[in-house]
Design a protein around this motif. Structure first.
Motif, PDB file in Angstrom:
ATOM      1  N   ILE B  14     -58.096  17.655  21.722  1.00  0.00           N
ATOM      2  CA  ILE B  14     -58.752  18.826  21.156  1.00  0.00           C
ATOM      3  C   ILE B  14     -57.825  19.462  20.130  1.00  0.00           C
ATOM      4  CG2 ILE B  14     -59.708  21.120  21.653  1.00  0.00           C
ATOM      5  CD1 ILE B  14     -59.269  18.874  24.577  1.00  0.00           C
ATOM      6  N   HIS B  15     -58.369  19.784  18.960  1.00  0.00           N
ATOM      7  CA  HIS B  15     -57.622  20.559  17.975  1.00  0.00           C
ATOM      8  C   HIS B  15     -58.233  21.943  17.937  1.00  0.00           C
ATOM      9  CE1 HIS B  15     -56.384  16.589  16.458  1.00  0.00           C
ATOM     10  NE2 HIS B  15     -55.327  17.225  16.008  1.00  0.00           N
ATOM     11  N   ALA B  16     -57.440  22.953  18.237  1.00  0.00           N
ATOM     12  CA  ALA B  16     -57.947  24.326  18.174  1.00  0.00           C
ATOM     13  C   ALA B  16     -57.142  25.113  17.151  1.00  0.00           C
ATOM     14  CB  ALA B  16     -57.843  24.986  19.540  1.00  0.00           C
ATOM     15  N   GLN B  17     -57.848  25.725  16.197  1.00  0.00           N
ATOM     16  CA  GLN B  17     -57.175  26.604  15.230  1.00  0.00           C
ATOM     17  C   GLN B  17     -56.756  27.871  15.942  1.00  0.00           C
ATOM     18  OE1 GLN B  17     -59.409  27.763  11.793  1.00  0.00           O
ATOM     19  NE2 GLN B  17     -59.531  25.675  11.037  1.00  0.00           N
ATOM     20  N   LEU B  18     -55.515  28.270  15.752  1.00  0.00           N
ATOM     21  CA  LEU B  18     -55.032  29.458  16.434  1.00  0.00           C
ATOM     22  C   LEU B  18     -55.408  30.715  15.652  1.00  0.00           C
ATOM     23  CD1 LEU B  18     -51.535  28.134  17.516  1.00  0.00           C
ATOM     24  CD2 LEU B  18     -53.596  28.363  18.900  1.00  0.00           C
ATOM     25  N   LEU B  19     -55.691  31.778  16.396  1.00  0.00           N
ATOM     26  CA  LEU B  19     -56.128  33.034  15.766  1.00  0.00           C
ATOM     27  C   LEU B  19     -54.918  33.872  15.336  1.00  0.00           C
ATOM     28  CD1 LEU B  19     -59.152  34.302  17.893  1.00  0.00           C
ATOM     29  CD2 LEU B  19     -59.134  33.692  15.480  1.00  0.00           C
ATOM     30  N   THR B  20     -54.114  33.323  14.438  1.00  0.00           N
ATOM     31  CA  THR B  20     -53.005  34.094  13.874  1.00  0.00           C
ATOM     32  C   THR B  20     -53.479  34.719  12.567  1.00  0.00           C
ATOM     33  OG1 THR B  20     -52.281  32.091  12.763  1.00  0.00           O
ATOM     34  CG2 THR B  20     -51.212  32.610  14.846  1.00  0.00           C
ATOM     35  N   ASN B  21     -52.726  35.686  12.061  1.00  0.00           N
ATOM     36  CA  ASN B  21     -53.083  36.275  10.765  1.00  0.00           C
ATOM     37  C   ASN B  21     -52.644  35.389   9.620  1.00  0.00           C
ATOM     38  OD1 ASN B  21     -54.173  38.633  11.876  1.00  0.00           O
ATOM     39  ND2 ASN B  21     -52.119  39.505  12.104  1.00  0.00           N
ATOM     40  N   THR B  22     -51.557  34.634   9.855  1.00  0.00           N
ATOM     41  CA  THR B  22     -50.969  33.857   8.763  1.00  0.00           C
ATOM     42  C   THR B  22     -50.807  32.397   9.175  1.00  0.00           C
ATOM     43  OG1 THR B  22     -48.780  34.481   9.545  1.00  0.00           O
ATOM     44  CG2 THR B  22     -49.715  35.815   7.777  1.00  0.00           C
ATOM     45  N   LYS B  23     -50.443  31.581   8.177  1.00  0.00           N
ATOM     46  CA  LYS B  23     -50.349  30.143   8.400  1.00  0.00           C
ATOM     47  C   LYS B  23     -49.172  29.776   9.311  1.00  0.00           C
ATOM     48  CE  LYS B  23     -52.676  28.842   4.078  1.00  0.00           C
ATOM     49  NZ  LYS B  23     -52.589  28.024   2.840  1.00  0.00           N
ATOM     50  N   MET B  24     -49.129  28.512   9.693  1.00  0.00           N
ATOM     51  CA  MET B  24     -48.140  28.040  10.677  1.00  0.00           C
ATOM     52  C   MET B  24     -46.707  28.177  10.181  1.00  0.00           C
ATOM     53  SD  MET B  24     -47.897  26.724  13.722  1.00  0.00           S
ATOM     54  CE  MET B  24     -46.238  26.843  14.341  1.00  0.00           C
ATOM     55  N   PHE B  25     -46.490  27.907   8.881  1.00  0.00           N
ATOM     56  CA  PHE B  25     -45.107  27.883   8.398  1.00  0.00           C
ATOM     57  C   PHE B  25     -44.869  28.736   7.160  1.00  0.00           C
ATOM     58  CE2 PHE B  25     -45.570  23.794  10.721  1.00  0.00           C
ATOM     59  CZ  PHE B  25     -44.661  24.064  11.735  1.00  0.00           C
ATOM     60  N   CYS B  26     -45.833  29.589   6.791  1.00  0.00           N
ATOM     61  CA  CYS B  26     -45.594  30.487   5.664  1.00  0.00           C
ATOM     62  C   CYS B  26     -46.398  31.755   5.892  1.00  0.00           C
ATOM     63  CB  CYS B  26     -45.961  29.838   4.326  1.00  0.00           C
ATOM     64  SG  CYS B  26     -47.719  29.495   4.132  1.00  0.00           S
ATOM     65  N   GLY B  27     -46.273  32.699   4.974  1.00  0.00           N
ATOM     66  CA  GLY B  27     -46.900  34.003   5.173  1.00  0.00           C
ATOM     67  C   GLY B  27     -48.304  34.119   4.587  1.00  0.00           C
ATOM     68  N   CYS B  28     -48.901  33.021   4.145  1.00  0.00           N
ATOM     69  CA  CYS B  28     -50.229  33.101   3.540  1.00  0.00           C
ATOM     70  C   CYS B  28     -51.284  33.467   4.589  1.00  0.00           C
ATOM     71  CB  CYS B  28     -50.612  31.777   2.894  1.00  0.00           C
ATOM     72  SG  CYS B  28     -49.680  31.451   1.395  1.00  0.00           S
ATOM     73  N   ALA B  29     -52.252  34.288   4.148  1.00  0.00           N
ATOM     74  CA  ALA B  29     -53.307  34.725   5.057  1.00  0.00           C
ATOM     75  C   ALA B  29     -54.228  33.557   5.400  1.00  0.00           C
ATOM     76  CB  ALA B  29     -54.105  35.839   4.398  1.00  0.00           C
ATOM     77  N   LEU B  30     -54.778  33.610   6.614  1.00  0.00           N
ATOM     78  CA  LEU B  30     -55.779  32.637   7.022  1.00  0.00           C
ATOM     79  C   LEU B  30     -57.141  33.253   6.787  1.00  0.00           C
ATOM     80  CD1 LEU B  30     -54.336  31.322  10.364  1.00  0.00           C
ATOM     81  CD2 LEU B  30     -54.599  30.084   8.221  1.00  0.00           C
ATOM     82  N   SER B  31     -58.002  32.503   6.137  1.00  0.00           N
ATOM     83  CA  SER B  31     -59.335  33.051   5.924  1.00  0.00           C
ATOM     84  C   SER B  31     -60.301  31.904   5.782  1.00  0.00           C
ATOM     85  CB  SER B  31     -59.353  33.890   4.664  1.00  0.00           C
ATOM     86  OG  SER B  31     -59.278  33.041   3.550  1.00  0.00           O
TER      87      SER B  31
END
Lengths: 483, 484
Positions: B14-31
């Motif tokens: 299973i691949h689950a996208q995590l509900l963080t505000n930013t990406k895994m290795f940088c500060g870019c917003a997730l949207s």
């Protein structure tokens, strides 16, 4: 009265602060020497922006600490809007979106970047002959190499095109060219200086460090670039602030001498100059203790597994899709990758990518990469043991002085051997400084002093005391003749 | 050999996208759904010199997920580089985890109608998602497209990859496991679990072997199924396909497959590379993750009850049906609401009212119970009055409707509107007598044993009393009288 370009960085800062000289005068004087670049030290000059920034600083009542003194920066460090190629055709004309942390810190402190210096492509090489933009020539003898990979940064400082500069050292790329150009070069403890913005060669080994004509200048420069950076999680900074060294003797200092590096494989003239420097150290109060680093003889083979392995992944991003060289008119994706990379990379880079890809391949990983990691740990343990009984370790920086151009380009193994003395220290992540300690047939010889992790201040103090005792003249005679 | 001679061995990834505000290795917003390539920086575009930095919130969510999956949380976890060239992968390596994942082995318990089951979790690890490739021209697939363009907004999205042991043998169990896993992660705020948008994806590794044997057959990988129904059907179809091949004397080829939910067919997917040698090696740009043990324990201790545990408790302790419990556990809010109602009313009635009448009445308003005027205490009061026969069922529903519309206190509503049940036995008896007198034909039917006609009398009684009569008591009285 000496020319402004003959002054050390410390003297230049003092002169500007005392109102005896302006930043603009300093920048102009150095740019004049950069524009007459018979050594091919520079790949790009930042003339207009540098002059504009100098005027700005000159207009300030309250000057920033570095007072508008010029600096040269290795082209492996990205500088916003200023073309950065890492010595490769792959990045011809590439203008970065951001500035490396260490460069940004210097600029904030009032240093002015006059230009980007030549280097072996992606920092792979020991002579700067692997640059896609032609070799850099040694200011002591233009028929010889300046060392590498930070050859441009070394020659620029030796040739008075900048009072100091930044280089990067993976297996000796600061110390070896410093030795070959008769100046001071320092590789800090791994993790002392941020690598954010340093175009990666081998991430677990790469460190940014200073070149200067005095140990004090090198220490001053390091004090501005070291320190934690939220953009580099491997960067922890130094444990204590860098002090500009003042020591004049070495009483109580135990110096370990690596006999393996003083024997066969090291030129007689180099050995003699290093011995003489060690005698001076003894006169200054140091105790010389022979030390053994039994696993260091595996340093070269370990390094040439680990560094290529890391580089094979680090350089995979150059695929011609987002930036950099992109092969025209290819029919499909695979061909696009192949042609872009075949055209963009030089022979040494390709050799190392292939070596590294092989070392990581399924079925070979443990025998190569895994084994090299284990040996790396052994090498580091040797140093730990040695530093139980000595404070510093001394050796030649390079087994020979600067060699003639094109004399080793067809023999990679011979070329790699010029880093035998520097590589074990890189693998152990230790701080190490090369200072000029004499001449062999008219060419400078480097003495390498290394210490335990985070012992930068101890190292600078010892190097400073020895520097005064040796009294080496960093001005290349050829330079005077040419001038 | 018949189909029953084989059993399936199924493992899930299973691949689950995590509900963080930013990406895994940088500060870019997730949207989701923004202009292409606006959420990018030198790090996620793999510009020269850029370095990754691990997102601490992603680590926190992964550890919480690990606890919920019953996983060990190792002292130390490291990142590796997984190398391959593709335009959606700007560094040409994905930062993932290899031999030291953030979550070690665990076991996840889930419920089926056949009882509680358990599935071994091999590991769960953190990694970054690739960018999105859009194929322009042709039919939108890569083959035949005129060009492929890349949107890096998604590139670097934190993913938690959960790998199960190959312990499943049944497609329905696989679907039940996945439903409950999803619910658990969603209710913990680890992922939004939106399968249509791809924020949760599942792959199944499937092989079959002669029933009772212990060896493993050649496995195939069924990729990227985006609904539980398709997963169940896909696995069934693949088991059938493999069975047919073996029965015909053929051999299974190890390959990556796609299940087409429209046709029900299985196709082979062309893989990204002919030979996969990802040349994993430790990521030198990142330090290892060594979470503080006290903090790890704190996260474990603060874990709320999982929806699976809730369901189990409701069934075991409160006597709820499998289905009631399943419905009520669907969201944390609904479960919480039910529990508060059940605190003041019998659990079974509370379950019936919450999932039945309350949700039915709220549906047209598009409201959820916890957003409505109906407090759990008020609903409990209505239930209590109905159970005590202080109001009839139709009037209890009317009180609920009034509560939904205007709020208020149930008892006050009953009082004000005169909805209370007729408690005077004499009054009810008189009413029944009157109905018997007025409806001789129906009385005769009742005498003839046509019990259905009781409904008619109850209806009449309710009509005559505006719903205040107790329908049960009306029936009883009617029988007594007619039988006499």
């Amino acid at each position: 009265m000496s020319a402004p370009t003959d002054l050390t960085a410390t003297q230049q800062i003092a002169a500007v602060r005392a109102g005896e000289m302006t930043s603009a005068e300093l920048v102009d004087a150095h740019l004049a020497r950069c524009e007459d670049d018979r050594w091919n030290s520079y790949l790009a000059l930042n003339a207009d922006a540098a002059r504009a920034r100098a005027r700005e600083i000159d207009a300030m009542a309250d000057k920033p600490p570095l007072a508008g003194v010029p600096i040269a920066v290795k082209d492996a460090l990205v500088t916003r809007d200023l073309v950065t190629t890492s010595g490769s055709r792959m990045l011809e004309g590439f203008r970065p979106l951001y500035t490396a942390t260490c460069v940004a810190r210097l600029e904030e402190a009032g240093a002015i970047v006059v230009g980007k210096t030549n280097m072996d492509e992606f920092a792979m090489g020991s002579s700067t002959e692997n640059s896609a933009y032609g070799p850099t020539l040694n200011p002591w003898d233009t028929g010889r190499v300046p060392g590498g990979s930070s050859g441009g940064s070394a020659s620029a400082v030796a040739a008075r095109q900048a009072p100091w500069s930044l280089g990067s050292d993976t297996g000796g790329s600061i110390r070896q060219p410093a030795a070959l150009c008769g100046i001071v070069g320092m590789k800090p403890t791994y993790g002392a200086v941020s690598r954010y913005g340093l175009i990666a060669f081998a991430s677990s080994l790469d460190q940014v460090g200073p070149f200067a004509r005095t140990v004090a200048d090198a220490a001053l420069l390091l004090s501005y670039i070291e320190g934690r950076d939220p953009m580099d999680s491997t960067c922890v900074g130094l444990r204590e602030p860098v002090c500009v060294p003042t020591a004049t003797d070495l009483s109580g200092v135990r110096i370990g001498v690596v006999e393996e590096l003083m024997g066969e494989g090291t030129d007689d003239g180099v050995r003699a100059a290093v011995r003489e420097a060690l005698d001076r150290a003894e006169h200054l109060g140091a105790t010389l203790v022979p030390v053994e680093l039994p696993n260091s003889r595996h340093g070269l083979s370990t390094y040439y597994i680990l560094a290529p392995a890391e580089c094979s992944a680090n350089l995979a991003r150059f695929d011609g899709i987002r930036y950099g060289h992109s092969s025209a008119d290819t029919d499909n994706l695979t061909e696009h990758y192949e042609r872009t990379r075949a055209e963009g990379f030089g022979a040494e880079v390709k050799r190392r990518i292939m070596l590294g890809t092989f070392a990581l391949a399924s079925g070979y990983y443990d025998a190569y990469y895994g084994q090299a990691q284990r040996v790396r740990t052994r090498i580091a343990e040797d140093f730990d043991r040695a530093f139980e009984s000595v404070d510093l370790i001394a050796s030649p920086t390079s087994p020979s002085v600067a060699f003639p151009l094109a004399s080793r380009t067809d023999d990679p193994m011979h070329m790699y051997l010029s880093d035998t003395c520097t590589i074990p220290i890189s693998l152990a992540g230790l701080p190490s400084v090369s200072i000029p300690c004499g001449l062999d047939a008219g060419m400078p010889v480097g003495l390498q002093l290394s210490g335990p992790a985070f012992s930068e201040n101890r190292l600078f103090d010892a190097a400073h005391a020895l520097e005064a005792a040796i009294g080496f003249d960093t001005a290349p005679p050829a330079l005077e003749a040419a001038a | 050999m018949s189909a029953r001679a084989y059993e399936a061995v199924i493992g899930i990834e299973i691949h689950a996208q995590l509900l963080t505000n930013t990406k895994m290795f940088c500060g870019c917003a997730l949207s989701f759904g923004d202009e292409p390539n606006v959420h990018t920086c030198p790090v996620c575009l793999a510009h020269p010199g850029a370095l990754p930095v691990t997102n601490a919130e992603a680590v926190r969510l992964a550890i919480i997920a690990g606890h919920a999956l019953g996983c060990e949380i190792p002292e130390r976890s490291t990142f590796h580089r997984k190398n391959y060239f593709y335009p959606d992968l700007p560094k040409a390596y994905q930062i993932s985890q290899f031999d030291e994942p953030i979550c070690g082995p665990g076991r996840f318990r889930y419920l089926t109608e056949g009882g509680e089951k358990e599935l071994g979790i091999t590991r769960a690890h953190l990694e970054e998602d690739a960018a999105k490739l859009i194929h322009v021209g042709g039919d939108g697939r890569r083959a035949g497209a005129e060009q492929s363009i890349v949107d890096f907004n998604r590139g670097g999205t934190p993913l938690l990859e959960i790998v199960t042991e190959p312990e499943l043998s049944d497609a329905a169990d696989a679907a039940a496991f996945l439903r409950q896993l999803r619910l658990t992660l969603v209710q913990l705020g680890i992922t939004d679990g939106n399968m249509e948008q791809g924020s949760m994806r599942a792959d199944a590794n499937i092989s079959i072997r002669p029933a009772g044997s212990t060896g493993l057959g050649t496995k195939t990988e069924l990729k990227n199924m985006n609904s539980f129904t398709f997963i169940e059907r896909g696995i069934q179809a693949e088991i059938a396909r493999q069975t047919a091949i073996l029965e015909a004397g053929g051999t299974i080829t190890q390959e990556t497959l796609h299940y087409d939910p429209v046709t029900g067919e299985i196709h082979s997917l062309r893989s990204k590379e002919e030979a996969h040698d990802y040349r994993y090696f430790p990521e030198p740009d990142l330090v290892s993750v060594a979470p503080d043990r006290a903090w790890v324990e704190e996260l474990r201790a603060s874990l709320p009850e999982s929806p699976v545990d809730r369901r189990r408790r409701w069934v075991a302790d409160s006597g709820l049906s499998f289905e009631d419990a399943e419905v009520l556990a669907e969201t944390r809010e609904l479960g919480d609401y039910f529990e508060r109602v059940a605190a003041v009313a019998p659990a079974k009635s509370a379950a019936n009212w919450v999932r039945g009448e309350l949700r039915a009445q709220l549906r047209e308003r598009g409201q959820e119970p916890w957003e409505s005027n109906v407090t759990p205490a008020a609903l409990g009061e209505i239930i209590a009055m109905a159970e005590a026969r202080e109001v009839s069922m139709p009037n209890a529903k009317a009180v609920l409707a009034e509560l939904i519309a205007n709020g208020g206190d149930p008892r006050a509503i009953v009082e004000a509107k005169g909805l209370g049940a007729i408690s005077d036995e004499g009054e009810l008896e008189a009413l029944v007598d009157r109905l018997i007198a007025d409806n001789p034909a129906q009385v005769q039917q009742l005498r003839d044993g046509k019990d259905k006609v009781i409904g008619f009398f109850v209806g009449q009684a309710m009509k005559a009393t505006q719903g205040r009569a107790d329908p049960g008591r009306v029936g009883e009285l009617l029988r007594e009288r007619v039988r006499e």
